[in-house]
Write an enzyme that holds these catalytic residues in place. Structure first.
Site, PDB file in Angstrom:
ATOM      1  N   LYS A  25     -12.238 -20.638  19.174  1.00  0.00           N
ATOM      2  CA  LYS A  25     -11.691 -20.705  17.819  1.00  0.00           C
ATOM      3  C   LYS A  25     -11.660 -19.346  17.122  1.00  0.00           C
ATOM      4  O   LYS A  25     -10.799 -19.083  16.285  1.00  0.00           O
ATOM      5  CB  LYS A  25     -12.470 -21.726  16.999  1.00  0.00           C
ATOM      6  CG  LYS A  25     -12.257 -23.161  17.474  1.00  0.00           C
ATOM      7  CD  LYS A  25     -13.008 -24.141  16.614  1.00  0.00           C
ATOM      8  CE  LYS A  25     -12.681 -25.568  17.013  1.00  0.00           C
ATOM      9  NZ  LYS A  25     -13.007 -25.883  18.402  1.00  0.00           N
ATOM     10  N   GLU A  81     -15.906 -20.900   8.176  1.00  0.00           N
ATOM     11  CA  GLU A  81     -14.675 -20.667   7.439  1.00  0.00           C
ATOM     12  C   GLU A  81     -14.692 -21.464   6.141  1.00  0.00           C
ATOM     13  O   GLU A  81     -15.474 -22.407   5.977  1.00  0.00           O
ATOM     14  CB  GLU A  81     -13.460 -21.059   8.274  1.00  0.00           C
ATOM     15  CG  GLU A  81     -13.360 -22.540   8.566  1.00  0.00           C
ATOM     16  CD  GLU A  81     -12.194 -22.869   9.490  1.00  0.00           C
ATOM     17  OE1 GLU A  81     -11.616 -21.940  10.059  1.00  0.00           O
ATOM     18  OE2 GLU A  81     -11.890 -24.065   9.632  1.00  0.00           O
ATOM     19  N   ASN A 105     -15.685 -35.599  10.492  1.00  0.00           N
ATOM     20  CA  ASN A 105     -14.703 -34.750  11.169  1.00  0.00           C
ATOM     21  C   ASN A 105     -14.151 -35.371  12.448  1.00  0.00           C
ATOM     22  O   ASN A 105     -13.489 -34.689  13.230  1.00  0.00           O
ATOM     23  CB  ASN A 105     -15.303 -33.367  11.480  1.00  0.00           C
ATOM     24  CG  ASN A 105     -15.824 -32.691  10.234  1.00  0.00           C
ATOM     25  OD1 ASN A 105     -15.095 -32.519   9.266  1.00  0.00           O
ATOM     26  ND2 ASN A 105     -17.100 -32.346  10.235  1.00  0.00           N
ATOM     27  N   GLU A 141      -3.304 -27.510  15.171  1.00  0.00           N
ATOM     28  CA  GLU A 141      -3.797 -28.262  14.023  1.00  0.00           C
ATOM     29  C   GLU A 141      -3.765 -27.400  12.766  1.00  0.00           C
ATOM     30  O   GLU A 141      -4.126 -26.224  12.793  1.00  0.00           O
ATOM     31  CB  GLU A 141      -5.216 -28.765  14.291  1.00  0.00           C
ATOM     32  CG  GLU A 141      -5.301 -29.670  15.513  1.00  0.00           C
ATOM     33  CD  GLU A 141      -6.635 -30.385  15.615  1.00  0.00           C
ATOM     34  OE1 GLU A 141      -7.558 -30.037  14.850  1.00  0.00           O
ATOM     35  OE2 GLU A 141      -6.756 -31.298  16.452  1.00  0.00           O
ATOM     36  N   GLU A 200      -6.843 -24.771  14.403  1.00  0.00           N
ATOM     37  CA  GLU A 200      -7.175 -24.489  15.799  1.00  0.00           C
ATOM     38  C   GLU A 200      -6.031 -24.969  16.677  1.00  0.00           C
ATOM     39  O   GLU A 200      -5.162 -25.729  16.237  1.00  0.00           O
ATOM     40  CB  GLU A 200      -8.478 -25.183  16.208  1.00  0.00           C
ATOM     41  CG  GLU A 200      -8.414 -26.698  16.134  1.00  0.00           C
ATOM     42  CD  GLU A 200      -9.733 -27.353  16.475  1.00  0.00           C
ATOM     43  OE1 GLU A 200     -10.563 -26.701  17.128  1.00  0.00           O
ATOM     44  OE2 GLU A 200      -9.933 -28.516  16.089  1.00  0.00           O
ATOM     45  N   ASN A 241      -5.540 -26.989  20.264  1.00  0.00           N
ATOM     46  CA  ASN A 241      -6.157 -27.738  21.349  1.00  0.00           C
ATOM     47  C   ASN A 241      -5.285 -27.608  22.585  1.00  0.00           C
ATOM     48  O   ASN A 241      -4.139 -28.098  22.600  1.00  0.00           O
ATOM     49  CB  ASN A 241      -6.327 -29.207  20.958  1.00  0.00           C
ATOM     50  CG  ASN A 241      -7.389 -29.364  19.889  1.00  0.00           C
ATOM     51  OD1 ASN A 241      -8.544 -29.028  20.091  1.00  0.00           O
ATOM     52  ND2 ASN A 241      -6.984 -29.860  18.731  1.00  0.00           N
ATOM     53  N   PHE A 243     -22.043 -46.626  10.501  1.00  0.00           N
ATOM     54  CA  PHE A 243     -21.248 -46.187  11.656  1.00  0.00           C
ATOM     55  C   PHE A 243     -22.108 -45.627  12.783  1.00  0.00           C
ATOM     56  O   PHE A 243     -21.661 -44.760  13.537  1.00  0.00           O
ATOM     57  CB  PHE A 243     -20.204 -45.147  11.240  1.00  0.00           C
ATOM     58  CG  PHE A 243     -19.170 -45.683  10.294  1.00  0.00           C
ATOM     59  CD1 PHE A 243     -18.040 -46.320  10.773  1.00  0.00           C
ATOM     60  CD2 PHE A 243     -19.341 -45.567   8.923  1.00  0.00           C
ATOM     61  CE1 PHE A 243     -17.091 -46.823   9.905  1.00  0.00           C
ATOM     62  CE2 PHE A 243     -18.395 -46.067   8.040  1.00  0.00           C
ATOM     63  CZ  PHE A 243     -17.263 -46.701   8.535  1.00  0.00           C
TER      64      PHE A 243
END
Length: 667
Positions: free
Chosen positions: A116, A200, A235, A275, A288, A290, A348
């Site tokens: 990244k 970031e 995320n 993305e 980024e 992928n 979750f």
């Protein structure tokens, strides 16, 4: 064309690749660990090779074991799927070194875009809009705090080699930056074997929108439009759609062209995804790239008609893309719901165990003009393992419009039967009905904003509740008639089933009168409003497809004393259907009170205790970290809910615990 390919992956994505390969007449080789001996991808492949113990670090991400499997089977090419070795340049280079084709981009492109930090620098040089942040590596938590302060909170702490939400944390202050740095570093090391971290700026009110690109080795590169992936938890994407309801044609074109420019800058071939984070003014920033197939690729396939796996294989075989940018139109709308083995009623947390019932909706065209697709890697009776990602399936729907695609998804989710483990199906069903989602006014903060206290189940509106009550009354009559026919009486006459009932659900009670005939039942409520109910449901059926006033209603059905457990639209309803006298007496019954467990820290999921952060006799404050549990490749930090003193500690680092095992007790 290749005669045989090996899939260096497992589960749903391995099954997905096998399907396309078989359509192309290519033989397939599966690899499997101890936990996957009886997995679906092993059964689907033409050959299968055992590669080691259950933990991925001892099997699926051991390059030498995959290479050995390639040599044993004579596979000419390898498709890596996503995760595991899919973005590992060393793996791609190792295949190239032995003359085996890697079905993906060249290893230099993987190296450039897979990291990244490096990818951000290349993106800037290619005039791709990027998010402000610190591009260098971070040595320790102290440096992370200094950098975060300089960039300005909130910040995103991310693993350089990361993906899929692993090794990623949002920090809003120094304490969270310090804690998040260490957790991200640990997760990154465990998941990718690379613990490098960068920071970031976190864009507030962001949308996560990505561009699918496809490039061949002849200089051709196209973008297959965008996917909206803003519904995320920790995320991790949960619901995706294509296209995005937010983008206009100009923004879509600009994002697509920048994505292709970045791909060309690194000599990219194969399928890949760029993305972006998009703010509320449609400013977009590179996040980024992928260098692999994305989990959510089916929605792109549904709106373009392009089989991305097939194109990856053809590009790897040296073929040119058979279409140009002008050929790629957006046809209709597609939705994807990721079905995870995560219990939404327990924050979750991961769930493992046997799928005692697994009945997906029927795939293919629907009676309402849509399409249902279910990409899965499990089967009824199979096990959900603690060693891998908790994804069970990717349920997708297509329709001409977004509204219709959502409606197709609602029906498909209500039809999907999963029993034996905790899963997030009720949650994604509830999201499909949420006004904010339906309107398209979503950001990556949707879940935390709309469900700040977790998911407690959906609450049905009055109109739908009455339809469910009418359906339950009609179903009860069918069940009562069957029961009386089975029990009978001494003189062999059937007991008469009454017409007056009280249906109680979701805190409401509806006195009803059931008038039955040969074709169905008319259910009259106390206010005089009648509902016409028809159905072919029979007692014992797990799924009820019912028509109420001509509108379809699909519910999962379970029998309970004096009624049913009905599940639909994210609601899990205890529905009692009683005679007026039974309802009157029932109102006098005491409710069972749950035991008080507030003095204990219980393990919320099956997992491994990574560390205990406190000692016996220590006073802990609200929000303080108490212990860390690792399950399904994710670290979960358990925190104190109130100020207390630790009385005893029942577990230690390295302990494997079950759900609700006691970790510690407080005074």
């Amino acid at each position: 064309m290749f005669k045989k390919i090996l899939i260096a992956n497992r589960g749903e994505i391995a099954c997905r690749v096998i399907k396309s390969a078989k359509r192309m007449g290519i033989k397939t080789v599966a690899v499997y660990s101890d936990a996957d001996r009886h997995a679906l991808h092993v059964k689907m492949a033409d050959e299968a090779v055992y590669i080691g113990a259950s933990p991925a670090a001892q099997s699926y991400i051991v390059i030498d074991k995959i290479l050995d499997a390639v040599r044993q089977t004579g596979a000419e090419a390898v498709h890596p799927g996503y995760g595991f070795l899919s973005e590992n340049r060393v793996f791609a280079a190792a295949l190239e070194a032995i003359g085996v084709v890697f079905i993906g981009p060249p290893s230099p492109a993987i190296e450039a875009m897979g990291d990244k930090i490096t990818s951000k620098k290349i993106a800037q040089e290619a005039n791709v809009s990027t998010v402000p942040g610190h591009m260098g590596l971070i040595a320790d938590a102290d440096e992370a705090v200094k950098i975060a302060t300089k960039v300005g909170y909130p910040v995103m702490i991310k693993a350089s080699a990361g993906g899929g939400g692993k090794g990623m944390r949002i920090a809003w202050n120094d304490a969270e930056a310090r804690e998040g740095f260490q957790s991200s570093k640990n997760e990154a090391a465990a998941s990718f074997g690379d613990d490098r971290i960068f920071i970031e700026k976190f864009v507030t009110q962001p949308r996560h929108i990505e561009i699918q690109v496809l490039a061949d080795s002849h200089g051709n590169c196209v973008y297959l439009h965008e996917r909206e992936c803003s519904i995320q938890r920790r995320n991790q994407k949960v619901i995706e759609e294509a296209p995005s309801s937010f983008l206009d044609p100009a923004t879509r074109k600009a994002m697509g062209e920048q994505a292709c420019a970045l791909a060309r800058a690194v000599g990219y071939t194969s399928a890949g995804t760029v993305e972006f984070i998009v703010d509320d003014k449609r400013n977009f920033y590179f996040l980024e790239m992928n260098t692999r197939l994305q989990v959510e690729h089916p929605v792109t396939e549904l709106i373009t008609g392009i089989d991305l796996v097939e194109q990856m294989i053809r590009v790897a075989n040296g073929e040119k893309l058979p279409f140009t940018q002008d050929d790629l139109k957006i046809n209709g709308w597609a939705m994807e719901s990721r079905l995870y083995a995560e219990d939404p009623y327990r924050k979750f947390l991961p769930s493992i165990g046997r799928l005692s019932r697994y009945r997906p909706p029927v795939e293919g065209p629907t009676v309402t003009g849509g399409i249902v697709r279910n990409d899965t890697g499990v089967f009824e009776g199979g096990e959900i393992s603690m060693y891998y990602d908790p994804m069970i399936a990717k349920l997708c729907t297509w329709a001409p419009t977004r509204t219709q695609a959502i409606e197709e998804m609602r029906t498909a989710l209500d039809t999907f039967e999963v029993e034996g483990i905790g899963h997030n199906l009720p949650f994604v069903a509830a999201v499909m009905d949420h006004p904010r989602f339906v309107s398209g006014a979503i950001t990556t903060a949707f879940i935390e904003e709309e469900y700040p206290d977790g998911f407690k189940g959906a609450t049905l509106d009055e109109a739908l509740l009455r339809r469910v009550a009418a359906a339950a009354a009609a179903m009860n009559r069918v069940a009562e008639i069957r029961r009386t026919r089975i029990s009978g009486t001494m003189d062999n006459h059937e007991r008469k089933v009454g017409d007056h009932w009280v249906v109680s659900l979701q805190g409401q009670s509806y006195p009803v009168i059931v008038a039955a005939d040969r074709d169905g039942s008319t259910i009259s409520f106390a206010d005089g409003a009648p509902h016409r109910v028809t159905s072919d449901w029979t007692p014992g059926g797990h799924l009820a497809r019912i028509s109420v006033d001509g509108e379809p209603l699909v519910m999962k059905v379970g029998k309970i004393p004096s009624g049913f457990r009905l599940r639909l639209r994210g609601a899990d309803l205890k529905v009692l259907v009683r005679t007026p006298r039974q309802a009157e007496l029932g109102a006098l019954m005491l409710e069972k009170v749950a035991p008080d467990t507030s003095r204990f820290l219980l393990c919320p999921m099956p997992g491994l205790i990574v560390n205990i952060a406190v000692e016996v006799g220590q006073e802990v404050q609200e929000g303080q970290a108490l212990a860390t549990v690792e399950a399904m490749k994710m670290e979960n930090i358990l925190k104190a809910e109130r100020t207390a003193v630790v009385k005893s500690i029942k577990a230690k680092a390295g302990s494997s615990l079950r759900v609700d095992d006691v970790i510690m007790e407080f005074e």
